[in-house]
Scaffold this active site. Structure first.
Site, PDB file in Angstrom:
ATOM      1  N   HIS A   1       3.313  -4.168   3.069  1.00 39.53           N
ATOM      2  CA  HIS A   1       2.839  -5.488   2.638  1.00 39.53           C
ATOM      3  C   HIS A   1       2.262  -5.416   1.228  1.00 39.53           C
ATOM      4  O   HIS A   1       2.609  -6.218   0.347  1.00 39.53           O
ATOM      5  CB  HIS A   1       1.787  -5.997   3.627  1.00 39.53           C
ATOM      6  N   GLU A   2       1.372  -4.445   0.993  1.00 38.57           N
ATOM      7  CA  GLU A   2       0.723  -4.347  -0.317  1.00 38.57           C
ATOM      8  C   GLU A   2       1.704  -3.920  -1.406  1.00 38.57           C
ATOM      9  O   GLU A   2       1.604  -4.363  -2.559  1.00 38.57           O
ATOM     10  CB  GLU A   2      -0.468  -3.389  -0.246  1.00 38.57           C
TER      11      GLU A   2
ATOM     12  N   CYS B   1      -4.892  -9.361   4.611  1.00 37.96           N
ATOM     13  CA  CYS B   1      -4.836  -8.917   3.222  1.00 37.96           C
ATOM     14  C   CYS B   1      -5.944  -9.605   2.426  1.00 37.96           C
ATOM     15  O   CYS B   1      -6.374 -10.713   2.759  1.00 37.96           O
ATOM     16  CB  CYS B   1      -3.466  -9.258   2.639  1.00 37.96           C
TER      17      CYS B   1
ATOM     18  N   HIS C   1       2.195 -14.345  -0.724  1.00 34.87           N
ATOM     19  CA  HIS C   1       2.151 -14.485   0.725  1.00 34.87           C
ATOM     20  C   HIS C   1       3.197 -15.482   1.221  1.00 34.87           C
ATOM     21  O   HIS C   1       3.514 -16.463   0.556  1.00 34.87           O
ATOM     22  CB  HIS C   1       0.762 -14.932   1.171  1.00 34.87           C
TER      23      HIS C   1
ATOM     24  N   HIS D   1       3.294  -6.947  -2.682  1.00 38.67           N
ATOM     25  CA  HIS D   1       2.514  -7.602  -3.741  1.00 38.67           C
ATOM     26  C   HIS D   1       2.710  -6.890  -5.077  1.00 38.67           C
ATOM     27  O   HIS D   1       2.888  -7.527  -6.117  1.00 38.67           O
ATOM     28  CB  HIS D   1       1.033  -7.593  -3.386  1.00 38.67           C
TER      29      HIS D   1
END
EC number: 3.4.24.-
Length: 508
Positions: free
Chosen positions: A212-213, A85, A222, A216
């Site tokens: 994953h994004e 990332c 993380h 965020h």
């Protein structure tokens, strides 16, 4: 769109203590800088101390679950070559658990897919992106609705080295795969040059990276658990992928637990969501290119922090890093700070607001804090640590206090006039800090002043903060500080350069 990630080139010539690095060594040094382990010096930015690189390598190895040696061994190089990332790694230093970066003030969010990758059939790619949202709504009381046009809370797009969507371009196949903004900005970007795939070990799995994004975008940072979805490095395709317990705990800390479904007409007791309290009127997210600063600090590991309202970001030669809630990094610390200062002598960070002071070591608050300021005036303007005499300076109005952290300083002769010691700087500075070489910086309004080791303003100052510190596009530069001018003066006030031999309790 202002995309706020840290980016550096991987083939820039650099030196360590005057020694030119070969290309084989350049990538690791830049990697450590890019992801928050090594801060490039603002002055003489091509010089690194070997001990700084060793410390950065040790921190990276510890975070990557590698043998901690401080040496650039094969295992460390291999870890750095893995796709990952694009967001920095400001891990939770208090525990190994999830890091929270903020939250949405609602639980029903819309998303829009602006375009799709060319390596997958459209229906496959769209299904993978939708599943990324479903992964989070399965474990938290969140609902997501896709919209085909108009505004959306979260926007997903694929772009390459040149794009109008984001000022931070990608680097081609490999390395950085995607990046995202934290709440409530809502932008998620994928590198279109990657070989995006589904259901195969070849290429890069779209669903996993998208999940994953989206994590965020929902407010998760993380994780240091290598098997967690929110780990910074992509570990490859997992056929039976599911969220790690750390991922689940993190999202539920933000939005609460998903209520169980009540079957038939049986009454079941459900656990109330545990949602952290959020201010009813949080300060707006600042623009680093235009905001006047509340505080600046050269912090641990040489990282420079800028504070405005409820937010903080790092500053490097690449410009501003991602914005974080102040309380997300320093638990228990409010926003809208008056001043911040880090002392390498004691490893203490002091934050000041109103008539209170908070003390932290790294990101952990010291016992007994916050405390009330009793011997220094409240509502300070700025603070700095000066390495040449190892003292902390506190500023308010036209005066300053010089403080020895390890002794009960006699403040009976303070405050003293700023202009008597710091020649050519304004009264009521909004922020101040010093660099390792002894140079001092004062900030006020849109401009800043740099002082030499004799504490006199250097020629050519003040200069524009936005252009020279935040590396924003040049604008019309107003070099007039807000509120009055200053008169340079030098009255020969002598600095107290003695250090106390023993530590004593200090009454603030």
């Amino acid at each position: 769109m202002n995309c706020q990630q840290l980016w550096l080139g991987f083939l820039l010539p650099m030196t360590v203590s005057g020694r030119v690095l070969g290309l084989a060594e350049v990538a690791p040094v830049d990697y450590l800088s890019q992801y928050g382990y090594l801060q490039k010096p603002l002055e003489g930015s091509n010089n690194f101390k070997p001990e700084d690189i060793t410390e950065a390598l040790r921190a990276f190895q510890e975070a990557s679950e590698l043998p901690v040696s401080g040496q650039l061994d094969d295992a460390t190089r291999a870890r750095m070559r893995q796709p990952r990332c694009g967001l920095e790694d400001p891990f939770n230093q208090k525990t190994l658990k999830y890091l929270l970066l903020g939250r949405w003030r609602k639980k029903h969010l819309t998303f829009r897919i602006l375009n799709l990758p060319s390596t997958l059939p459209p229906h496959t790619a769209r299904a993978a992106l939708r599943q990324a949202f479903q992964d989070w709504s399965n474990v938290a009381p969140l609902t997501f609705q896709e919209v085909q046009a108009g505004a959306a809370d979260i926007r997903l797009s694929f772009h390459g080295r040149q794009s109008s969507y984001c000022s931070n371009t990608f680097d081609g196949p490999g390395r950085v795969l995607a990046h995202a903004d934290i709440p409530e900005l809502g932008s998620v970007h994928f590198d279109e040059d990657e070989f995006w795939t589904e259901g195969t070990y070849r290429g890069v799995n779209l669903r996993i990276i998208a999940a994953h994004e989206v994590g965020h975008a929902l407010g998760l940072g993380h994780s240091r658990y290598s098997q967690a979805l929110m780990a910074p490095v992509y570990e490859g395709y997992r056929p039976h992928f599911k969220l790690h317990p750390d991922d689940v705990a993190g999202i539920q800390a933000l939005y609460g637990k998903k209520s169980p479904v009540i079957r038939d007409e049986e009454e079941e007791e459900t656990e109330l969501p545990t949602v952290p309290p959020v201010p009813t009127e949080p300060s707006p997210m600042p623009d680093p290119c235009s905001s006047e600063l509340d505080a600046m600090m050269l912090g641990p590991r040489g990282k420079t922090y800028a504070f405005k309202g409820d937010y903080v970001w790092t500053v490097s030669d690449s410009g501003p890093g991602p914005l974080f809630r102040v309380s997300a990094l320093w638990e228990g610390l409010p926003g809208n700070l008056d001043a911040a200062v880090y002392s390498p002598r004691t490893q203490w960070i002091h934050f000041f607001k109103g008539d209170k002071v908070w003390r932290y070591i790294n990101f952990k608050m010291s016992p007994g804090f916050p405390k009330k300021l009793n011997r220094v005036e409240p509502n300070l303007d700025a603070a700095l640590y000066w390495p040449l005499n190892q003292k902390v300076f506190l500023f308010k109005g036209s005066g300053y206090w010089q403080w020895d952290e390890l002794a009960r300083t006699d403040f009976s002769s303070y405050p003293k006039p700023i202009k008597g010691l710091f020649t050519g700087v304004p009264n009521q500075p909004s922020a101040a800090m010093s660099w390792q070489d002894g140079r001092v910086y004062f900030f006020k309004g849109k401009v800043y002043w740099r002082l030499n080791q004799q504490l006199r303003v250097e020629k050519g100052y003040p200069r524009n903060i936005s252009h020279n510190w935040m590396h924003c596009r040049p604008r019309t530069i107003d070099t007039t500080p807000s509120g009055g001018n200053t008169t340079p003066s030098g009255t020969g006030i002598t600095l107290d350069t003695t250090l106390s031999a023993t530590e004593t309790t200090f009454e603030y």
